[in-house]
Design a protein around this motif. Structure first.
Motif, short mmCIF file in Angstrom:
data_model
loop_
_atom_site.label_atom_id
_atom_site.label_comp_id
_atom_site.label_asym_id
_atom_site.label_seq_id
_atom_site.Cartn_x
_atom_site.Cartn_y
_atom_site.Cartn_z
N ILE A 182 0.84 -1.20 0.00
CA ILE A 182 0.00 0.00 0.00
C ILE A 182 0.88 1.24 0.00
CG2 ILE A 182 -1.64 1.36 1.35
CD1 ILE A 182 -3.00 -1.15 2.20
N LEU A 183 1.91 1.22 0.82
CA LEU A 183 2.79 2.38 0.89
C LEU A 183 3.46 2.63 -0.46
CD1 LEU A 183 3.79 4.53 2.86
CD2 LEU A 183 5.80 3.11 3.29
N VAL A 184 3.95 1.57 -1.06
CA VAL A 184 4.58 1.71 -2.39
C VAL A 184 3.58 2.29 -3.38
CG1 VAL A 184 5.56 0.44 -4.33
CG2 VAL A 184 6.25 -0.13 -2.01
N ASN B 64 3.67 5.93 -5.43
CA ASN B 64 3.50 6.03 -6.88
C ASN B 64 2.33 6.93 -7.25
OD1 ASN B 64 5.63 4.57 -7.87
ND2 ASN B 64 4.57 2.60 -7.67
N ASN B 65 1.22 6.72 -6.53
CA ASN B 65 0.03 7.51 -6.79
C ASN B 65 0.30 8.99 -6.58
OD1 ASN B 65 -3.11 8.20 -5.36
ND2 ASN B 65 -2.81 7.58 -7.50
N ALA B 66 1.05 9.29 -5.52
CA ALA B 66 1.38 10.68 -5.24
C ALA B 66 2.15 11.29 -6.40
CB ALA B 66 2.20 10.77 -3.95
N LEU B 67 3.08 10.54 -6.92
CA LEU B 67 3.89 11.05 -8.03
C LEU B 67 3.00 11.36 -9.22
CD1 LEU B 67 6.95 8.65 -7.80
CD2 LEU B 67 6.75 10.98 -6.95
N VAL B 68 2.04 10.46 -9.48
CA VAL B 68 1.13 10.68 -10.61
C VAL B 68 0.29 11.93 -10.36
CG1 VAL B 68 -0.84 9.74 -11.87
CG2 VAL B 68 1.02 8.22 -11.15
N LEU B 69 -0.32 11.98 -9.17
CA LEU B 69 -1.23 13.09 -8.88
C LEU B 69 -0.49 14.42 -8.88
CD1 LEU B 69 -3.43 11.55 -6.05
CD2 LEU B 69 -4.07 12.00 -8.42
N LEU B 70 0.75 14.40 -8.43
CA LEU B 70 1.50 15.65 -8.36
C LEU B 70 2.15 15.98 -9.69
CD1 LEU B 70 3.07 15.19 -4.82
CD2 LEU B 70 1.06 16.54 -5.46
N GLY B 71 1.81 15.18 -10.68
CA GLY B 71 2.27 15.49 -12.02
C GLY B 71 3.74 15.19 -12.28
N VAL B 72 4.32 14.31 -11.42
CA VAL B 72 5.71 13.94 -11.66
C VAL B 72 5.73 12.85 -12.74
CG1 VAL B 72 7.81 13.02 -10.60
CG2 VAL B 72 6.22 14.40 -9.25
N LEU C 22 14.18 4.22 -3.65
CA LEU C 22 14.58 5.02 -2.50
C LEU C 22 13.77 4.65 -1.25
CD1 LEU C 22 15.14 8.57 -4.05
CD2 LEU C 22 16.83 6.88 -3.35
N VAL C 23 12.47 4.43 -1.45
CA VAL C 23 11.63 4.07 -0.31
C VAL C 23 12.11 2.75 0.28
CG1 VAL C 23 9.31 3.35 0.39
CG2 VAL C 23 9.60 5.30 -1.15
N LEU C 24 12.40 1.78 -0.60
CA LEU C 24 12.87 0.48 -0.15
C LEU C 24 14.16 0.63 0.64
CD1 LEU C 24 12.75 -2.57 -0.08
CD2 LEU C 24 13.87 -2.63 -2.29
N LEU C 25 15.07 1.42 0.09
CA LEU C 25 16.36 1.63 0.74
C LEU C 25 16.18 2.22 2.13
CD1 LEU C 25 18.80 1.15 -1.35
CD2 LEU C 25 19.55 3.29 -0.49
N SER C 26 15.33 3.24 2.23
CA SER C 26 15.16 3.87 3.55
C SER C 26 14.53 2.89 4.53
CB SER C 26 14.33 5.15 3.49
OG SER C 26 13.87 5.40 2.21
N ALA C 27 13.56 2.09 4.03
CA ALA C 27 12.92 1.13 4.93
C ALA C 27 13.93 0.14 5.46
CB ALA C 27 11.80 0.38 4.19
N VAL C 28 14.81 -0.34 4.58
CA VAL C 28 15.79 -1.34 5.00
C VAL C 28 16.78 -0.74 6.00
CG1 VAL C 28 17.64 -2.84 4.23
CG2 VAL C 28 15.56 -2.66 2.90
N ILE C 29 17.15 0.52 5.75
CA ILE C 29 18.09 1.18 6.66
C ILE C 29 17.46 1.36 8.04
CG2 ILE C 29 19.31 3.34 7.15
CD1 ILE C 29 19.82 3.52 4.12
N ILE C 30 16.22 1.83 8.05
CA ILE C 30 15.53 1.99 9.34
C ILE C 30 15.46 0.65 10.05
CG2 ILE C 30 13.30 2.51 10.42
CD1 ILE C 30 12.87 4.55 8.13
N ASP C 31 15.14 -0.39 9.29
CA ASP C 31 15.02 -1.73 9.86
C ASP C 31 16.34 -2.17 10.49
OD1 ASP C 31 13.57 -4.09 10.35
OD2 ASP C 31 14.76 -5.07 8.80
N MET C 32 17.42 -1.89 9.79
CA MET C 32 18.74 -2.28 10.29
C MET C 32 19.06 -1.55 11.58
SD MET C 32 21.92 -2.66 7.75
CE MET C 32 22.94 -1.41 8.51
N LYS C 33 18.69 -0.28 11.63
CA LYS C 33 18.97 0.50 12.84
C LYS C 33 18.18 -0.05 14.03
CE LYS C 33 21.69 3.84 11.33
NZ LYS C 33 22.98 3.20 11.22
N VAL C 34 16.95 -0.48 13.74
CA VAL C 34 16.12 -0.98 14.82
C VAL C 34 16.58 -2.37 15.27
CG1 VAL C 34 13.80 -1.69 15.48
CG2 VAL C 34 14.12 0.34 14.08
#
Ligand SMILES: Nc1ncnc2c1ncn2[C@@H]1O[C@H](COP(=O)(O)OP(=O)(O)OP(=O)(O)O)[C@@H](O)[C@H]1O
Ligand SMILES: [Mg+2]
Lengths: 322, 500
Positions: A281-283, A287-295, A306-318
């Protein structure tokens, strides 16, 4: 006593992964509804839901495979294979639609079974096996359609309804995903058979020494993952009425991303179906945001990465580095 | 003499578990110091702080007069502090030679590994420990005690100023330990300081100069070894007197339960035959490479024998897999808790029920309540020290992990128990409890067979002793009359009753 209390609070905080993910999703959705007024429209919600339902089905299967300590890169291709096989047997051979569907699912099961045989009997790595299968599946999809999409026309009302209709105002593919998530999440948490997936993923040797049939567990998991991918392909056909060889391209990445954002560990032993669902859902929201914001759509892959990378980094920290 | 290293006021807690409280410890060059304490007393934690693997919450480390703050493993190694961890920490997939030279491979040209030199030097290092191992094979192919020797070889080959050995002998027999001790004496002569952790007090009195005792994370005593006797140390460790006698032997042996006839597996063991009866404890002894574990794992169904026959309660179980054997009451408790025994990332409950999910399920669904009840019951039976049943097993001390492993197998309610080094890493008090528990099981009609590298345990706990040498059974002794010397004669191949 104080110790027990402290660590159970801590445990709860860790267990809150799904909850914190849900919070992020809600916050993100709220922000989006302010920034892009179109976001809350029924049309946008429905199309997003339909879009993510196929990815979600793949992510459910992917979660099982990740938890057992493997990976399945072939889900997008198997989805395409099942999709065009059902479509083309219907169009060119004139088979009954349900027979076509049956054949597609049966062959998806066969693909999952052969993947599992390579992994358990010949001891190939899951990565290599499914990377090959990814190419083979996509290749077959192109061969069957000679490379171009083929419309199947209006064949069956029921079939159309499954893909395009609504029940209780919710598009059917979305509803199917939600049901699947509820059932699979329950099984992964409670079923004796499915719990073994966690044991095998956590320590295969120890599972073997505990009398758990490691190979049987793996075979089941890969078959389930491929069948779910095949099912997603059928659902896609029901929705769009076109046998498309390119369907599900890059879907394995989104499925892995969703599962990992939802807490699945690439080293096995961890992950929940509910988490993967929220991750997808987050992914989809991003994506939906990018479409709606005209990206431009070209940015979507990059942002998912990038989202995946940040999630994995946060996970590693935790969890602490492994 | 001047101090080489001093640690002052060290405290460390893990999410509410106070593992160390204001601990002081120091060592001089050429000193061998024992660190004693029950399971979970904080020994490994203290050593991990010394090597920079863990950061203390409070306290300071002074090494050669210099205060080391924020010590990390790399710096510790560069300063010359080297450690052999309680749990094996090498790479099983990589060759023995590469494991020994991990992080300091000899180079040929710039950046190219000189494999030839590496192998030769690895060979040399192993020879010093009387080890004859092909250094090209992957480490994982070796048994756990051989791996332990490789790990020791690695530590010895690093030019350390302080060498920390965290239960290095827990999987070694006396003769292998003796080789280690000879090497330690040589290092001592060279002025190297050694911290030595062991639950075998005999070893401490054999090689150590001094000792420090921890109890529940608190420093409760230290001194010179010659000023005390083993009972003093035990008293300090547990805070009370401890009765340490082995339980009485069996008075009547029951009927035969497990019978193994002439099983062989290529390159592992040959023509092994034995019987285990009701109300009897059989001890199996052998040196490194004798094939004890391999033979027992085959009986359990991990592997199939090439030839031979295994019967349980008169039924042929030769072709059984492990599941079938477990369901029929035959279990094997591995010596390798980390690789083959425990699910380290999973919690205590999940581990305890792992071998028998059936008993906690109803209609194929696992009942959380039952999991909790069984988990708690058996963890308590084993007197495991833990903070919460939800904590991952890897956060327990080594000895307490071993207790969880035993708990897991007691939970399946077995009839025939084959235990491979059951008291590995277990402290003196708990060891006594485990011996008593095994004897009770045996008296209640269970058949018990155990492997141990510790001769006193073999002689003290068994009713009957089997000895293996190089894959063959070479002797069977009555434990009442057997002596350590006699058992060693068989184990080293100088005596063989079954020559054919
Ligand atoms: N990573 C960790 N997380 C939580 N608790 C820990 C962790 N490591 C150690 N502990 C706790 O700290 C205490 C001391 O453990 P430690 O491993 O130092 O004991 P030990 O004296 O080496 O015992 P043993 O003889 O069993 O090896 C134990 O209660 C243990 O559960
Ligand atoms: Mg320890």
């Amino acid at each position: 006593m104080e110790n027990t209390q402290n660590s159970s609070i801590l445990k709860k905080l860790f267990g809150l992964r799904e909850a914190s993910l849900a919070l992020i999703i809600i916050a993100f959705a709220a922000l989006l509804s302010f920034m892009a007024p179109g976001f809350l429209s029924t049309y946008n919600i429905n199309t997003t839901l339909i879009g993510l339902s196929m990815d979600g089905i793949l992510a459910v299967g992917m979660t099982l495979v990740l938890v057992v300590g493997g990976i399945d890169l072939s889900v997008g291709s198997v989805m395409a294979f099942a999709n065009v096989l059902a479509g083309m047997t219907m169009v060119t051979l004139g088979l009954n639609i349900w027979l076509s569907v049956f054949i597609s699912i049966a062959l998806s099961v066969a693909i999952g079974f052969s993947i599992s045989q390579f992994i358990t009997k010949i001891k190939l790595s899951p990565f290599i096996t499914t990377l090959s299968m990814m190419s083979i599946g996509r290749g077959l999809a192109y061969i069957i359609t000679k490379g171009s999409p083929v419309s199947i026309g209006e064949i069956s009302q029921t079939f159309d309804f499954i893909g395009g209709g609504k029940t209780f105002g919710i598009p059917n593919p979305g509803l199917i995903l939600i049901l699947l998530v509820i059932v699979m999440d329950f099984l992964m948490r409670n079923s004796k058979t499915f719990r073994k997936i966690y044991y095998v993923g956590s320590n295969e040797e120890a599972a073997k020494f505990s009398g758990i049939n490691v190979n049987k567990t793996k075979i089941m998991v890969y078959i389930l993952c491929s069948s779910l991918a095949g099912f997603a392909g059928i659902l896609n056909l029901a929705r769009f009425g076109v046998a498309t060889p390119t369907v599900g391209t890059g879907a394995e990445l989104r499925a892995i991303a969703g599962a990992v954002i939802g807490g699945a560990s690439l080293t096995g032993g961890e992950g929940t179906v509910l988490g993967a669902f929220l991750g997808i859902i987050l992914v989809a929201l991003v994506n939906n945001a990018l479409v709606l914001l005209g990206v431009s759509v070209y940015w979507q892959q990059l942002v998912v990465g990038l989202v995946l990378l940040s999630a994995v980094i946060i996970d590693m920290k935790v969890h602490g580095s492994k | 003499m001047s101090k080489l290293l001093e640690m002052r006021g060290i405290s460390k807690s893990f999410y509410g578990t106070q593992a160390l409280k204001d601990v002081n410890i120091q060592i001089e060059p050429g000193e061998i110091q024992a660190v004693c304490g029950e399971n979970g007393a904080g020994k490994s934690t203290l050593m991990n702080i010394m090597t920079g693997i863990l950061q203390p919450n409070e306290g300071e480390i002074i090494f050669e007069g210099e205060k080391l703050s924020n010590l990390d493993p790399r710096t510790a190694q560069e300063k010359g502090i080297s450690i052999v961890h309680q749990e094996l920490s090498l790479c099983p997939e990589v060759s023995v030679a590469e494991n020994i030279f991990m992080g300091r491979v000899p180079e040929k040209r710039k950046g190219m590994v000189n494999f030839k030199q590496m192998r030769q030097e690895a060979d040399k290092v192993l020879k010093r420990l009387n080890l004859d191992i092909d250094v090209r094979q992957p480490l994982g192919k070796l048994g756990i005690s051989e791996q332990q020797m490789v790990e020791i070889a690695k530590a010895l080959s690093i030019n350390a100023k302080i060498l920390i050995l965290d239960e290095p002998t827990s999987s070694l027999t006396e003769s292998e330990s003796q080789i280690l001790f000879d090497n330690l004496m040589r290092l001592k002569e060279e002025g190297i300081a050694i911290f030595f952790i062991s639950h075998r007090l005999k070893e401490i009195f054999k090689i150590c100069d001094s000792f420090t005792v921890l109890r529940d994370g608190v420093h409760v005593g230290d001194g010179r070894v010659e000023d005390v006797d083993p009972d003093d140390i035990v008293r300090m460790m547990v805070g009370r007197e401890l009765d340490q006698a082995y339980p009485d032997r069996t008075t009547e042996v029951g009927q035969n339960i497990l019978s193994v006839e002439n099983i062989s597996r290529k390159d592992e063991f040959e023509n092994i035959s034995f019987r285990v009866n009701e109300k009897e404890i059989v001890g199996l002894f052998g040196l490194i490479g004798a094939g004890r574990s391999e033979a027992m794992q085959t009986v359990f169904g991990i592997n199939q024998p090439d030839s031979g026959r295994i019967t349980l309660f008169g039924k042929d179980i030769t072709a059984n897999n492990t599941r079938e054997n477990i369901d029929q009451g035959l279990i094997y408790i591995t010596e390798d808790r980390k690789e083959q025994g425990l699910f380290l990332d999973m919690d205590l409950n999940a581990n305890v029920v792992a071998a028998d999910l059936e008993q906690v399920s109803q209609n194929s669904l696992i009942k959380k309540k039952k999991v909790k009840a069984i988990g708690e019951k058996f963890v308590e039976i084993m007197n495991t020290k833990y903070a919460s049943l939800d904590q991952p097993v890897k956060s327990l001390s080594g000895g307490n992990q071993q207790k969880v492993l035993l708990a897991k197998w007691l939970a399946v309610d077995p009839r025939v128990l084959i235990l491979d080094e059951p008291t590995r890493g277990i402290d003196v008090g708990a060891k006594f409890e485990i011996h008593t528990a095994l004897r009770e099981l045996s008296n209640n009609g269970h058949a018990v067979m155990f492997i141990s590298s510790e001769l006193p345990e073999i002689l003290g706990l068994s009713d009957r002793i089997l000895v293996m040498h190089q894959g063959k059974l070479v002797g069977e002794l009555d434990a009442d009359t057997a002596t350590e010397e006699e058992v060693m004669m068989y184990a080293s191949g100088r005596k063989n009753d079954f020559k054919n």
